[in-house]
Design a protein around this motif. Structure first.
Motif, PDB file in Angstrom:
ATOM      1  N   TYR A  74      65.181 -28.598 102.188  1.00 57.29           N
ATOM      2  CA  TYR A  74      64.074 -27.028 102.426  1.00 57.29           C
ATOM      3  C   TYR A  74      64.323 -26.467 101.431  1.00 57.29           C
ATOM      4  O   TYR A  74      63.298 -25.520 100.977  1.00 57.29           O
ATOM      5  CB  TYR A  74      64.098 -26.763 103.840  1.00 57.29           C
ATOM      6  N   ARG A  75      65.451 -26.721 100.121  1.00 56.42           N
ATOM      7  CA  ARG A  75      65.123 -25.717  99.502  1.00 56.42           C
ATOM      8  C   ARG A  75      65.304 -26.839  98.315  1.00 56.42           C
ATOM      9  O   ARG A  75      66.464 -26.908  97.249  1.00 56.42           O
ATOM     10  CB  ARG A  75      66.329 -25.238  98.821  1.00 56.42           C
ATOM     11  N   PRO A  76      63.828 -27.447  97.644  1.00 55.80           N
ATOM     12  CA  PRO A  76      64.181 -28.100  96.602  1.00 55.80           C
ATOM     13  C   PRO A  76      64.312 -27.537  95.487  1.00 55.80           C
ATOM     14  O   PRO A  76      64.884 -27.754  94.382  1.00 55.80           O
ATOM     15  CB  PRO A  76      62.529 -29.238  96.435  1.00 55.80           C
ATOM     16  N   GLU A  77      63.359 -26.381  95.418  1.00 58.70           N
ATOM     17  CA  GLU A  77      63.807 -25.325  93.997  1.00 58.70           C
ATOM     18  C   GLU A  77      65.641 -25.047  93.711  1.00 58.70           C
ATOM     19  O   GLU A  77      65.089 -24.377  92.642  1.00 58.70           O
ATOM     20  CB  GLU A  77      62.767 -23.704  94.975  1.00 58.70           C
ATOM     21  N   LEU A  80      65.925 -27.443  90.677  1.00 63.70           N
ATOM     22  CA  LEU A  80      65.140 -27.572  90.015  1.00 63.70           C
ATOM     23  C   LEU A  80      66.492 -27.183  88.539  1.00 63.70           C
ATOM     24  O   LEU A  80      67.309 -26.001  88.391  1.00 63.70           O
ATOM     25  CB  LEU A  80      64.452 -26.130  89.557  1.00 63.70           C
ATOM     26  N   LYS A 337      62.356 -17.729 104.068  1.00 59.75           N
ATOM     27  CA  LYS A 337      62.412 -18.532 104.996  1.00 59.75           C
ATOM     28  C   LYS A 337      63.546 -19.159 105.765  1.00 59.75           C
ATOM     29  O   LYS A 337      64.685 -19.318 105.705  1.00 59.75           O
ATOM     30  CB  LYS A 337      61.638 -19.801 104.033  1.00 59.75           C
TER      31      LYS A 337
ATOM     32  N   TYR B  40      63.059 -37.748  79.767  1.00 56.60           N
ATOM     33  CA  TYR B  40      62.975 -39.138  79.851  1.00 56.60           C
ATOM     34  C   TYR B  40      62.064 -39.935  80.586  1.00 56.60           C
ATOM     35  O   TYR B  40      61.594 -39.080  81.225  1.00 56.60           O
ATOM     36  CB  TYR B  40      63.564 -38.531  81.428  1.00 56.60           C
ATOM     37  N   ARG B  43      64.961 -43.404  84.717  1.00 52.78           N
ATOM     38  CA  ARG B  43      66.840 -42.691  84.914  1.00 52.78           C
ATOM     39  C   ARG B  43      67.008 -41.778  83.288  1.00 52.78           C
ATOM     40  O   ARG B  43      68.420 -42.261  83.354  1.00 52.78           O
ATOM     41  CB  ARG B  43      67.076 -42.972  85.780  1.00 52.78           C
ATOM     42  N   GLU B  44      66.322 -43.028  82.440  1.00 53.95           N
ATOM     43  CA  GLU B  44      66.359 -43.274  81.482  1.00 53.95           C
ATOM     44  C   GLU B  44      66.409 -42.505  80.108  1.00 53.95           C
ATOM     45  O   GLU B  44      65.201 -41.782  80.201  1.00 53.95           O
ATOM     46  CB  GLU B  44      66.722 -44.987  80.868  1.00 53.95           C
ATOM     47  N   MET B  81      55.579 -26.981  78.651  1.00 48.69           N
ATOM     48  CA  MET B  81      57.152 -26.533  79.785  1.00 48.69           C
ATOM     49  C   MET B  81      58.057 -25.436  79.304  1.00 48.69           C
ATOM     50  O   MET B  81      58.335 -25.223  77.845  1.00 48.69           O
ATOM     51  CB  MET B  81      58.180 -27.671  80.399  1.00 48.69           C
ATOM     52  N   LYS B  82      58.275 -24.130  79.703  1.00 55.25           N
ATOM     53  CA  LYS B  82      58.908 -22.482  78.961  1.00 55.25           C
ATOM     54  C   LYS B  82      58.401 -21.974  77.997  1.00 55.25           C
ATOM     55  O   LYS B  82      58.689 -21.618  77.548  1.00 55.25           O
ATOM     56  CB  LYS B  82      60.425 -23.018  79.607  1.00 55.25           C
ATOM     57  N   TRP B 101      56.028 -22.636  84.359  1.00 63.80           N
ATOM     58  CA  TRP B 101      56.746 -22.104  83.886  1.00 63.80           C
ATOM     59  C   TRP B 101      56.673 -21.601  82.429  1.00 63.80           C
ATOM     60  O   TRP B 101      57.640 -21.150  81.680  1.00 63.80           O
ATOM     61  CB  TRP B 101      58.292 -22.346  84.367  1.00 63.80           C
ATOM     62  N   TYR B 140      56.690 -23.840  92.416  1.00 66.45           N
ATOM     63  CA  TYR B 140      57.212 -24.879  92.841  1.00 66.45           C
ATOM     64  C   TYR B 140      57.754 -25.288  94.551  1.00 66.45           C
ATOM     65  O   TYR B 140      58.034 -24.333  95.292  1.00 66.45           O
ATOM     66  CB  TYR B 140      59.027 -24.798  91.900  1.00 66.45           C
ATOM     67  N   ARG B 141      57.912 -26.744  94.384  1.00 71.43           N
ATOM     68  CA  ARG B 141      57.778 -26.728  96.105  1.00 71.43           C
ATOM     69  C   ARG B 141      59.412 -26.282  96.447  1.00 71.43           C
ATOM     70  O   ARG B 141      60.209 -26.279  96.241  1.00 71.43           O
ATOM     71  CB  ARG B 141      58.020 -28.335  95.719  1.00 71.43           C
ATOM     72  N   GLY B 142      59.302 -24.968  97.236  1.00 70.02           N
ATOM     73  CA  GLY B 142      59.872 -24.869  98.277  1.00 70.02           C
ATOM     74  C   GLY B 142      59.973 -23.510  97.860  1.00 70.02           C
ATOM     75  O   GLY B 142      60.926 -22.291  98.830  1.00 70.02           O
ATOM     76  N   ASP B 143      60.027 -22.915  96.734  1.00 71.67           N
ATOM     77  CA  ASP B 143      59.822 -21.485  96.481  1.00 71.67           C
ATOM     78  C   ASP B 143      58.717 -20.670  96.670  1.00 71.67           C
ATOM     79  O   ASP B 143      57.820 -20.643  97.077  1.00 71.67           O
ATOM     80  CB  ASP B 143      60.064 -21.666  94.625  1.00 71.67           C
ATOM     81  N   TRP B 144      59.363 -19.151  97.161  1.00 72.39           N
ATOM     82  CA  TRP B 144      58.250 -18.669  97.081  1.00 72.39           C
ATOM     83  C   TRP B 144      58.334 -17.403  96.249  1.00 72.39           C
ATOM     84  O   TRP B 144      57.236 -16.378  96.374  1.00 72.39           O
ATOM     85  CB  TRP B 144      59.025 -17.508  98.717  1.00 72.39           C
ATOM     86  N   ARG B 145      58.374 -17.788  95.057  1.00 71.25           N
ATOM     87  CA  ARG B 145      57.808 -17.328  93.976  1.00 71.25           C
ATOM     88  C   ARG B 145      56.381 -18.455  92.977  1.00 71.25           C
ATOM     89  O   ARG B 145      57.222 -18.376  91.983  1.00 71.25           O
ATOM     90  CB  ARG B 145      59.234 -16.574  93.146  1.00 71.25           C
ATOM     91  N   ARG B 249      52.580 -10.238 108.197  1.00 70.53           N
ATOM     92  CA  ARG B 249      53.590  -8.924 108.052  1.00 70.53           C
ATOM     93  C   ARG B 249      52.873  -8.800 106.526  1.00 70.53           C
ATOM     94  O   ARG B 249      52.674  -8.571 105.225  1.00 70.53           O
ATOM     95  CB  ARG B 249      55.185  -9.053 107.694  1.00 70.53           C
TER      96      ARG B 249
END
Ligand SMILES: [Zn+2]
Lengths: 569, 266
Positions: A74-77, A80, A337, B40, B43-44, B81-82, B101, B140-145, B249
């Motif tokens: 649940y934390r792929p981030e 990163l 989360k 990449y 995987r190389e 990227m970045k 990013w 990003y997946r999972g992130d809240w930012r 909330r």
């Protein structure tokens, strides 16, 4: 098998009282031997100008099992930008606070850790724990099954049936291939199933009508009757709450009157874990303050207790514990989360990401408390460095914690960089402590001490002949002037690490996956038909799996190292 | 400003992760050094020079460096990227994570971008002349930012989940978007000049979403407040303002509850 001689290093070995003298360490057949016992063919490792210690022993970390893996899921981030590609002898590895199993093994080894204990194994999911342990290279590992909210234990101890508790512990250690008796928020996690908690040691557990006090003392009694290598290992009630230090002292006092009984040289009857989370004063986050002094004053005089620190590392991390109600409390605080699981009849778990920010006063105080505990410890053989990985920070920060403990200058720099340093200093003791731990004391706190507490001092934590050849060479010259950063750098990537006689790290890089072993404890007790019937009965009535699908069979533990105990009478 | 032109000469068999194609990485480097930067393929670990013809050299700093990417880059991820400064021009359509990013500078894609373009973006300007995929300017997946600053402008349509967990900055879509716009949004501005079918502003805590066309199904957690004239993308127009997501909330500021704002063009 190969012979080695590690020459001319500055050796720090508490088991032999060696405090930085130049000495040679000889190795033959995976064991340390006298220098005269290796032949002239022994391969020489030049450690001149460097520090030599035994492999370090991790006494408490969450590194394998369903809770850790749910954190990863649940934390792929968290993964990163952390991946390292495969090399000739290591696989692709990534993750920061919840690294992959491979990274877990590699990173411990690179820091010179050769043994680690998974601190909370839900017995029902023990197979998963062992599958991950199997996939964690190099380091020897064991896992502590959790007992403090287990229905069998609650029922037996309510009726003061110590012998039945012993028989159940013996059965569960074997069924789960577990190492020690772990207790997490005794009674409180079960109460959480009822939407409640146990916040003092006298709060009754709903339905079972037993208190944390009775659970802890009953388990200590059973643990000593069995003579297990480790003592009861406890995460106390009311973790993480302002003012909880009184509950901590109440719990520690439960050890009074008990004496360690075992053949392993262990002296404590209670190990209190991640004490930082339990040494809080104040009655709210507004007047939150350190009570490390009150707690350590007690620990220092009470010889039958060992503790570990749970140091906050000031990182973004992932909290995870079998203390289900605490994690719910945390998600209500930070609104990040939350994952929650109930493990039928046995335990529960929760997970919440957490950022220990150097700009938040509470986090700054927590940072201070963790270090204060270690700096106030009178006996470094009874106080061990941990981060309760990943709860207070990732284990990969041990080198930084060692830097803070060894350097008042490094601590001062950190304090000055805090946003609320003046308020933090007021609420803690850290600014007034000038103690700097020596390399010998670090070896006690990370090697000899935890090994002894675990009942493994015959094989781990020292460099005496006959012990396992777990040896680390750090590129650190204790006789030369150094900057605080040099300490962190040296402990982050060892110059050389040997695990049971196999070189596994050279110049900070993994060179071998070693011969990883799984430690578990086989405690033999008298036949106990009642307990066996109770177990059968619970599986028929309550468990969602059959007993045949519960046991961790031997193929889950391909390279076991079994510690045997005979508690028959 | 120095220009480096990289032209696809050898298509990768797998997708190429080329996060070094950025002014920050090219700055101060000659063509041969740029060719040696890693990428990449599966995987190389390999180098950019294996796939791209490289002409020109980087400027002294990222701000002095312009990159032109030519040829079929439909298997190339992470372009820009970045990046913190300078300019990148992509003539065709790259794969996922373009401008991910991004922190500053200018990124122009003449074709379309695939999913996760501009995720976690902090600053700069990102222009897509074609269409964008899913998770544009999202977290990003999972992130809240999620996206925190900068501007993303898409001339065509965008996919689903744009501005997921957005905290700041602006996303402008001239065409339509797919479902899930500004989910969990906490700040910033999303402007959809076409239609947004449904799930607009779900679990939104703060920030603003403008929809010029129609929303087929409104989220139940939004309530109408009033009509308001607002200046959007340089022109004033009249909108119906809704507050939401009322199931979420919401923080207070100066005693007032802060809601997410959803503006529907009248
Ligand atoms: Zn723990």
């Amino acid at each position: 098998m190969a012979e080695y001689i590690i020459k001319n290093g500055f050796v720090f070995d508490p088991t032999q009282g060696i405090k930085g003298d130049k000495a040679d360490i000889a190795v033959k057949d995976g064991k340390i031997v006298k220098s005269t016992e290796v032949s002239s063919k022994a391969k020489t490792i030049d450690a001149s100008g460097k520090t030599v210690m035994a492999g370090a022993v991790e006494i408490h970390a969450h590194i394998a099992g369903p809770k850790v893996n749910e954190g990863r899921n649940y934390r792929p981030e968290d993964k990163l930008f952390t991946y390292r590609p495969k090399s000739a002898s290591s696989r692709m590895a990534g993750g920061f606070s919840i690294p992959t199993t491979f990274k877990t093994g590699y990173e411990y080894a690179r820091m010179g850790y050769t043994t680690a204990m998974e601190a909370a194994m839900p017995p029902l999911y023990a197979r998963h724990v062992h599958e991950e342990i199997k996939d964690t290279p190099i380091i020897d590992e064991g896992a502590y099954p959790v007992f403090g909210n287990n229905w069998f234990v609650l029922e037996y101890l309510k009726n003061k049936e110590i012998e039945n508790t012993c028989a159940y512990i013996s059965w569960l250690l074997e069924a789960s291939k577990g190492y020690a008796v772990k207790v997490v928020n005794p009674g409180g996690t079960e109460a959480w199933g009822w939407g409640l908690n146990c916040l003092t040691i006298d709060d009754p557990v709903p339905y079972f009508d037993i208190t944390p006090r009775e659970i802890v003392t009953g388990l200590i009694e059973a643990n000593e009757a069995l003579g297990l290598p480790h003592s009861v290992h406890i995460h106390q009630n009311s973790l993480g709450n302002p003012g909880n230090y009184t509950v901590t002292l109440d719990t520690l006092k439960l050890a009074e009157g008990f004496k360690a009984k075992n053949k392993f040289g262990r002296e404590q009857v209670l190990h209190s874990t991640h004490l930082q989370f339990h040494s809080y004063g104040g009655d709210s986050w507004a007047n939150f303050e350190s009570k490390s002094k009150e707690v350590m004053d007690y620990v220092n005089k009470q010889k039958n207790i060992t503790v570990d620190t749970g140091c906050v590392t000031l990182d973004e991390t992932t909290t995870m514990t079998a203390d289900g109600p605490f994690e719910h409390h945390l998600t209500e605080l930070n609104h990040l989360k939350w994952a929650n699981v109930d493990v039928e009849l046995e335990t529960a778990a929760g997970i919440v990401p957490y950022i220990y920010s150097p700009d938040i006063k509470v986090c700054e105080i927590q940072w201070a408390i963790g270090l204060e505990l270690a700096l106030m410890a009178k006996d470094p053989m009874r106080c061990f460095i941990t981060t309760d990985h990943p709860n207070a920070g990732p284990f990969t920060r041990y080198p930084r914690i060692i830097k803070w403990l060894m350097s008042a200058e490094a601590r001062k720099k950190q304090i000055e960089s805090f946003k609320h340093s003046a308020k933090m200093v007021e609420a803690t003791h850290i600014a007034g402590i000038d103690r700097e731990l020596s390399l010998y004391e670090i070896a006690q706190m990370t090697r000899a001490g935890p090994a002894k507490s675990l009942g493994l001092s015959h094989q781990y934590g020292g460099l005496a002949p006959g012990m396992d050849a777990d040896i680390v060479v750090y590129d650190f010259n204790p006789e030369k002037p150094h900057k605080p950063e040099d300490i962190e750098k040296a402990f982050s990537a060892a110059a050389y690490v040997m695990k049971t006689g196999v070189p596994v790290v050279i110049n900070g890089e993994i060179v071998s996956n070693g011969n990883k072993r799984t430690l578990w404890v086989k405690a033999k007790v008298n036949e106990n038909p009642q307990v066996m019937r109770d177990i059968r009965d619970k599986f028929l009535r309550y468990y969602s799996v059959t007993q045949a699908n519960y046991d961790v069979s031997s193929h889950f533990v391909p390279n076991p190292h079994v510690i045997e105990v005979d508690a028959t009478h | 400003m120095e220009t480096v032109t990289i032209t696809m000469k050898n298509q990768p068999k797998l997708y190429l992760e080329a996060d070094n194609i950025s002014p920050d990485k090219f700055a101060g480097k000659k063509a041969s050094e740029i060719a040696a930067l890693h990428a990449y393929e599966g995987r190389e670990q390999t180098t950019l020079g294996k796939y791209f013809e490289i002409a020109g050299e980087g400027g002294a700093t990222a701000a002095d460096t312009r990159i032109v990417v030519k040829g079929d880059v439909s298997r190339v991820k992470y372009i820009g990227m970045k990046m913190s400064a300078g300019e990148v021009l992509v003539e065709q359509s790259p794969d996922m994570y373009t401008g991910a990013w991004m922190q500053g500078g200018k990124l122009i894609v003449k074709g379309s971008v695939d999913s996760f373009a501009g995720i976690g973006m902090k600053g700069g300007e990102f222009l897509v002349e074609g269409n964008a995929g899913d998770y544009l300017g999202a977290a990003y997946r999972g992130d809240w930012r999620g996206m925190q600053g900068g501007l993303i402008r898409v001339k065509g349509n965008a996919g689903s989940d744009i501005g997921y967990f957005m905290n700041g900055g602006t996303i402008i879509v001239h065409g339509n978007s797919d479902v899930h716009v500004g989910t969990h949004m906490e700040g910033g501005r999303i402007i959809v000049k076409g239609n947004a079918p449904s799930k607009v502003g779900g679990q939104m805590v703060g920030g603003e979403i403008f929809v010029y066309g129609t929303i087929d199904v409104m989220m139940p957690g939004f309530k109408y407040v009033q009509d308001e004239e607002v200046e959007v993308d340089g022109e004033k127009a009249l909108f119906a303002l809704y507050h939401g997501d009322t199931g979420e909330r919401h923080p207070k500021r100066k005693g007032q509850i802060v809601y997410g704002k959803l503006y529907l063009k009248i």
